[in-house]
Design an enzyme around this catalytic site. Structure first.
Site, PDB file in Angstrom:
ATOM      1  N   GLU A  46       0.839  -1.211   0.000  1.00 16.85           N
ATOM      2  CA  GLU A  46       0.000   0.000   0.000  1.00 16.85           C
ATOM      3  C   GLU A  46       0.870   1.257   0.000  1.00 16.85           C
ATOM      4  O   GLU A  46       0.624   2.196  -0.765  1.00 16.85           O
ATOM      5  CB  GLU A  46      -0.929   0.013   1.220  1.00 16.85           C
ATOM      6  CG  GLU A  46      -2.022  -1.051   1.208  1.00 16.85           C
ATOM      7  CD  GLU A  46      -3.043  -0.856   0.090  1.00 16.85           C
ATOM      8  OE1 GLU A  46      -3.239   0.287  -0.365  1.00 16.85           O
ATOM      9  OE2 GLU A  46      -3.655  -1.857  -0.325  1.00 16.85           O
ATOM     10  N   ASN A  50       1.387   3.898  -3.095  1.00 17.61           N
ATOM     11  CA  ASN A  50       1.080   5.318  -2.899  1.00 17.61           C
ATOM     12  C   ASN A  50       2.242   6.204  -3.342  1.00 17.61           C
ATOM     13  O   ASN A  50       2.026   7.243  -3.985  1.00 17.61           O
ATOM     14  CB  ASN A  50       0.775   5.596  -1.417  1.00 17.61           C
ATOM     15  CG  ASN A  50      -0.642   5.223  -1.033  1.00 17.61           C
ATOM     16  OD1 ASN A  50      -1.463   4.872  -1.875  1.00 17.61           O
ATOM     17  ND2 ASN A  50      -0.922   5.285   0.258  1.00 17.61           N
ATOM     18  N   ARG A 105      -9.251   4.148  -7.465  1.00 14.67           N
ATOM     19  CA  ARG A 105      -8.647   3.888  -6.169  1.00 14.67           C
ATOM     20  C   ARG A 105      -9.785   3.904  -5.156  1.00 14.67           C
ATOM     21  O   ARG A 105     -10.790   4.605  -5.354  1.00 14.67           O
ATOM     22  CB  ARG A 105      -7.621   4.958  -5.773  1.00 14.67           C
ATOM     23  CG  ARG A 105      -6.584   5.343  -6.799  1.00 14.67           C
ATOM     24  CD  ARG A 105      -5.809   4.192  -7.367  1.00 14.67           C
ATOM     25  NE  ARG A 105      -5.227   3.286  -6.392  1.00 14.67           N
ATOM     26  CZ  ARG A 105      -4.397   2.304  -6.746  1.00 14.67           C
ATOM     27  NH1 ARG A 105      -4.065   2.117  -8.007  1.00 14.67           N
ATOM     28  NH2 ARG A 105      -3.912   1.499  -5.827  1.00 14.67           N
TER      29      ARG A 105
HETATM   30  N1  ATP Z   1       3.128   9.023  -0.986  1.00 14.92           N
HETATM   31  C1  ATP Z   1       2.133   9.876  -1.238  1.00 14.92           C
HETATM   32  N2  ATP Z   1       2.367  11.047  -1.885  1.00 14.92           N
HETATM   33  C2  ATP Z   1       1.367  11.931  -2.152  1.00 14.92           C
HETATM   34  N3  ATP Z   1       0.081  11.712  -1.803  1.00 14.92           N
HETATM   35  C3  ATP Z   1      -0.229  10.578  -1.163  1.00 14.92           C
HETATM   36  C4  ATP Z   1       0.773   9.603  -0.847  1.00 14.92           C
HETATM   37  N4  ATP Z   1       0.171   8.580  -0.192  1.00 14.92           N
HETATM   38  C5  ATP Z   1      -1.132   8.900  -0.121  1.00 14.92           C
HETATM   39  N5  ATP Z   1      -1.391  10.093  -0.693  1.00 14.92           N
HETATM   40  C6  ATP Z   1      -2.696  10.791  -0.749  1.00 14.92           C
HETATM   41  O1  ATP Z   1      -3.540  10.237   0.259  1.00 14.92           O
HETATM   42  C7  ATP Z   1      -4.742   9.728  -0.330  1.00 14.92           C
HETATM   43  C8  ATP Z   1      -5.205   8.515   0.449  1.00 14.92           C
HETATM   44  O2  ATP Z   1      -4.287   7.419   0.296  1.00 14.92           O
HETATM   45  P1  ATP Z   1      -4.859   5.943   0.416  1.00 14.92           P
HETATM   46  O3  ATP Z   1      -3.749   4.992   0.166  1.00 14.92           O
HETATM   47  O4  ATP Z   1      -5.600   5.829   1.703  1.00 14.92           O
HETATM   48  O5  ATP Z   1      -5.944   5.866  -0.756  1.00 14.92           O
HETATM   49  P2  ATP Z   1      -5.717   5.729  -2.324  1.00 14.92           P
HETATM   50  O6  ATP Z   1      -4.293   5.425  -2.623  1.00 14.92           O
HETATM   51  O7  ATP Z   1      -6.289   6.933  -2.974  1.00 14.92           O
HETATM   52  O8  ATP Z   1      -6.607   4.462  -2.681  1.00 14.92           O
HETATM   53  P3  ATP Z   1      -6.217   2.908  -2.449  1.00 14.92           P
HETATM   54  O9  ATP Z   1      -4.992   2.886  -1.575  1.00 14.92           O
HETATM   55  O10 ATP Z   1      -7.394   2.319  -1.748  1.00 14.92           O
HETATM   56  O11 ATP Z   1      -5.987   2.361  -3.810  1.00 14.92           O
HETATM   57  C9  ATP Z   1      -4.385   9.460  -1.781  1.00 14.92           C
HETATM   58  O12 ATP Z   1      -5.534   9.487  -2.615  1.00 14.92           O
HETATM   59  C10 ATP Z   1      -3.420  10.609  -2.085  1.00 14.92           C
HETATM   60  O13 ATP Z   1      -4.121  11.809  -2.348  1.00 14.92           O
HETATM   61 MG    MG Z   2      -3.256   3.936  -1.648  1.00 13.70          MG
END
Ligand code: ATP
Ligand code: MG
Length: 146
Positions: A46, A50, A105
């Site tokens: 995860e 990200n 996502r």
């Molecule tokens: N490393 C990162 N750099 C920039 N933004 C991030 C990063 N990690 C997370 N985010 C932001 O935080 C939000 C939430 O992250 P999260 O992993 O909970 O959900 P997601 O990645 O959108 O969906 P999923 O993980 O369920 O596929 C993301 O949509 C993004 O906007």
């Molecule tokens: Mg994610």
């Protein structure tokens, strides 16, 4: 027993499995249960996903750094990118919040990390990259180490 490792790899999605396998192999030194191992692999996936898709917006020539340490029965994992960063960390942590609904996502990555680990710290800011620091005490090794 204390041990640590650091690996750095390019922001290509093929490296998600590398990261997962590297951490699983490293952590297996302290005999986690299958369930603990699955949880750890999931949170690494995860966080690395990200970094690649949100942090670096799928640019494939950037660096992701992964640090992992074990100390007694405690595991610490740090995943770091130097990408876009997160403007509102509290909002990003909310279950179902995603900045990329059009990419299908689900916004559950941070929620999964929080559920599977004892402690999740997010250090991030616009233009400053993102560092995720996670800790977990493995129950399987608690008895041996305390
Ligand atoms: N490393 C990162 N750099 C920039 N933004 C991030 C990063 N990690 C997370 N985010 C932001 O935080 C939000 C939430 O992250 P999260 O992993 O909970 O959900 P997601 O990645 O959108 O969906 P999923 O993980 O369920 O596929 C993301 O949509 C993004 O906007
Ligand atoms: Mg994610």
């Amino acid at each position: 027993m204390r041990n640590e490792m650091t690996i750095e790899f390019l922001s290509v999605s093929e490296n998600e499995s590398l990261a997962r396998v590297a951490v699983a192999s490293f952590v297996s030194q302290i005999n986690p249960t299958m369930e603990e191992l699955t949880d750890i692999k999931t949170v690494v996936s995860e966080a690395v996903t990200n970094a690649i898709i949100h942090g670096y917006q799928e640019k494939v020539d950037q660096k992701v750094r992964l640090m992992c340490s074990i100390d007694g029965g405690e595991i610490e994992i740090t995943i770091q990118d130097e990408g876009e960063g997160i403007e509102d960390v509290e909002m990003a942590r909310e279950p179902l919040y995603t900045s990329k609904p059009e990419w299908e996502r689900s916004g559950m990555g941070f929620t999964i990390m929080e559920n599977f680990m004892d402690h999740v710290e997010i250090t991030s800011g616009p233009g400053e990259g993102t560092t995720i620091h996670m800790k977990k005490q493995l129950t399987s090794t608690k008895a041996l180490c305390n």
